[in-house]
Design a protein around this motif. Structure first.
Motif, short mmCIF file in Angstrom:
data_model
loop_
_atom_site.label_atom_id
_atom_site.label_comp_id
_atom_site.label_asym_id
_atom_site.label_seq_id
_atom_site.Cartn_x
_atom_site.Cartn_y
_atom_site.Cartn_z
N THR A 25 0.83 -1.21 0.00
CA THR A 25 0.00 0.00 0.00
C THR A 25 0.86 1.26 0.00
OG1 THR A 25 -1.77 -1.17 1.16
CG2 THR A 25 -1.83 1.23 1.22
N THR A 26 1.86 1.28 0.84
CA THR A 26 2.76 2.43 0.90
C THR A 26 3.48 2.60 -0.42
OG1 THR A 26 3.04 2.16 3.28
CG2 THR A 26 4.74 3.44 2.11
N GLU A 27 3.97 1.50 -0.98
CA GLU A 27 4.71 1.58 -2.23
C GLU A 27 3.81 2.04 -3.37
OE1 GLU A 27 7.82 1.70 -4.89
OE2 GLU A 27 7.74 1.82 -2.70
N ALA A 28 2.57 1.62 -3.38
CA ALA A 28 1.64 2.08 -4.42
C ALA A 28 1.48 3.60 -4.36
CB ALA A 28 0.29 1.39 -4.27
N LYS A 29 1.44 4.15 -3.15
CA LYS A 29 1.33 5.60 -3.00
C LYS A 29 2.59 6.31 -3.50
CE LYS A 29 -1.86 5.33 0.88
NZ LYS A 29 -2.04 5.44 2.33
N VAL A 30 3.74 5.73 -3.22
CA VAL A 30 5.01 6.31 -3.69
C VAL A 30 5.06 6.27 -5.22
CG1 VAL A 30 7.53 6.08 -3.68
CG2 VAL A 30 6.23 5.74 -1.56
N VAL A 31 4.67 5.16 -5.79
CA VAL A 31 4.66 5.02 -7.26
C VAL A 31 3.74 6.06 -7.88
CG1 VAL A 31 3.99 3.52 -9.19
CG2 VAL A 31 5.36 2.61 -7.30
N ASP A 32 2.58 6.27 -7.29
CA ASP A 32 1.65 7.29 -7.80
C ASP A 32 2.32 8.66 -7.84
OD1 ASP A 32 -0.37 5.42 -8.11
OD2 ASP A 32 -1.42 5.99 -6.26
N VAL A 33 3.00 9.03 -6.78
CA VAL A 33 3.67 10.33 -6.70
C VAL A 33 4.78 10.42 -7.74
CG1 VAL A 33 5.12 11.80 -5.25
CG2 VAL A 33 3.06 10.75 -4.29
N GLU A 34 5.60 9.39 -7.84
CA GLU A 34 6.72 9.40 -8.79
C GLU A 34 6.20 9.46 -10.23
OE1 GLU A 34 10.05 9.65 -8.01
OE2 GLU A 34 9.30 9.90 -5.97
N LEU A 35 5.15 8.72 -10.51
CA LEU A 35 4.56 8.73 -11.85
C LEU A 35 4.05 10.12 -12.21
CD1 LEU A 35 3.67 7.24 -14.39
CD2 LEU A 35 1.59 6.55 -13.16
N ARG A 36 3.38 10.76 -11.27
CA ARG A 36 2.85 12.10 -11.52
C ARG A 36 3.97 13.12 -11.73
NH1 ARG A 36 -0.86 12.23 -6.62
NH2 ARG A 36 -0.85 14.46 -6.95
N LYS A 37 5.09 12.96 -11.03
CA LYS A 37 6.24 13.85 -11.27
C LYS A 37 6.76 13.68 -12.70
CE LYS A 37 8.29 13.45 -6.65
NZ LYS A 37 9.50 12.95 -5.97
N ILE A 38 6.87 12.44 -13.13
CA ILE A 38 7.37 12.15 -14.48
C ILE A 38 6.42 12.71 -15.53
CG2 ILE A 38 7.88 10.31 -16.14
CD1 ILE A 38 8.82 8.64 -13.63
N ILE A 39 5.13 12.50 -15.34
CA ILE A 39 4.14 13.01 -16.29
C ILE A 39 4.26 14.53 -16.40
CG2 ILE A 39 1.67 13.37 -16.69
CD1 ILE A 39 1.25 10.56 -15.37
N ARG A 40 4.36 15.18 -15.28
CA ARG A 40 4.46 16.65 -15.28
C ARG A 40 5.71 17.12 -16.02
NH1 ARG A 40 1.46 19.85 -11.93
NH2 ARG A 40 2.06 22.03 -11.90
N LEU A 41 6.84 16.50 -15.75
CA LEU A 41 8.08 16.86 -16.45
C LEU A 41 7.97 16.64 -17.95
CD1 LEU A 41 10.81 15.46 -14.04
CD2 LEU A 41 10.43 17.85 -14.63
N ARG A 42 7.38 15.53 -18.33
CA ARG A 42 7.26 15.22 -19.75
C ARG A 42 6.29 16.16 -20.44
NH1 ARG A 42 7.96 8.70 -20.54
NH2 ARG A 42 10.12 8.66 -19.80
N LEU A 43 5.21 16.49 -19.79
CA LEU A 43 4.27 17.45 -20.38
C LEU A 43 4.94 18.81 -20.60
CD1 LEU A 43 0.79 16.94 -18.71
CD2 LEU A 43 1.31 16.93 -21.14
N GLN A 44 5.82 19.20 -19.69
CA GLN A 44 6.53 20.47 -19.83
C GLN A 44 7.51 20.44 -21.00
OE1 GLN A 44 7.85 20.65 -15.70
NE2 GLN A 44 6.58 22.46 -15.40
N ARG A 45 7.84 19.27 -21.48
CA ARG A 45 8.68 19.17 -22.68
C ARG A 45 7.85 19.29 -23.94
NH1 ARG A 45 12.00 14.19 -20.19
NH2 ARG A 45 13.69 15.39 -19.25
N VAL A 46 6.56 19.01 -23.83
CA VAL A 46 5.67 19.05 -25.00
C VAL A 46 4.98 20.40 -25.12
CG1 VAL A 46 3.56 18.05 -25.96
CG2 VAL A 46 5.28 16.55 -24.94
N ILE A 47 4.58 20.96 -23.99
CA ILE A 47 3.76 22.18 -24.00
C ILE A 47 4.51 23.31 -23.30
CG2 ILE A 47 1.53 23.16 -23.35
CD1 ILE A 47 0.63 20.10 -23.18
N VAL A 48 4.57 24.45 -23.96
CA VAL A 48 5.26 25.61 -23.38
C VAL A 48 4.30 26.75 -23.14
CG1 VAL A 48 7.51 25.06 -24.30
CG2 VAL A 48 5.95 26.43 -25.67
#
Length: 164
Positions: A141-164
């Motif tokens: 359960t704890t790890e699933a929460k950590v993965v959710d946070v890490e995934l959202r960080k990656i998505i945000r960074l990648r979106l910032q590479r696509v949209i300015v």
């Protein structure tokens, strides 16, 4: 790269492939497109984050499966493969490090049934190895929460590479 105005005005079919490179969850990409227009980049990023925060287990598994193991190359799209190399640029490539990462990845996969996911941008190899070692002690359960946070960080960074 596209501007927020272009993102708001272009046809969904033109934008969807780039969004799926950011996160391979089609429902997420479709919902982000359906919620247009966005006033600015921060609003769009917040919407993307909010949608990702609502991922079910299948969505998370689909998104995580699109990421390579730390220290390995992506087998997915050219764009996401390039991003993964950039995100993991702090990972040393010496034989000992590669072996340690390989071992840590396998232990993590055996324990949690998925690839170890971390937003590796700006992290050194020792920081990544420390993180995987620390996270191996998490319950599911704890790890699933950590993965959710890490995934959202990656998505945000990648979106910032696509949209300015």
């Amino acid at each position: 790269m596209v501007t927020v105005d272009e993102f708001n005005g272009w046809e969904s079919a033109r934008l969807r492939p780039a969004l799926l490179e950011c996160c391979r969850v089609p429902a997420w990409a479709d919902a982000l497109l359906a919620a247009r227009p966005y006033a600015d980049l921060d609003t769009l990023l917040d919407a993307a984050d909010s949608l990702a925060a609502d991922f079910g287990p299948e969505d998370v598994e689909r998104a995580v499966a699109a990421h390579p193991r730390i220290g390995e190359r992506s087998e997915h799209g050219e764009l996401s493969s390039s991003w993964s190399r950039e995100e993991q640029s702090g990972v040393a490539a010496d034989v000992e490090t590669v072996a340690a990462l390989h071992s840590a990845n396998r232990l993590y996969e055996k324990r949690f049934g998925r690839v170890f996911l971390i937003c590796a941008t700006g992290l050194s190899t020792s920081e990544i190895l420390a993180a995987v070692t620390f996270r191996l002690a998490n319950d599911a359960t704890t790890e699933a929460k950590v993965v959710d946070v890490e995934l959202r960080k990656i998505i945000r960074l990648r979106l910032q590479r696509v949209i300015v």
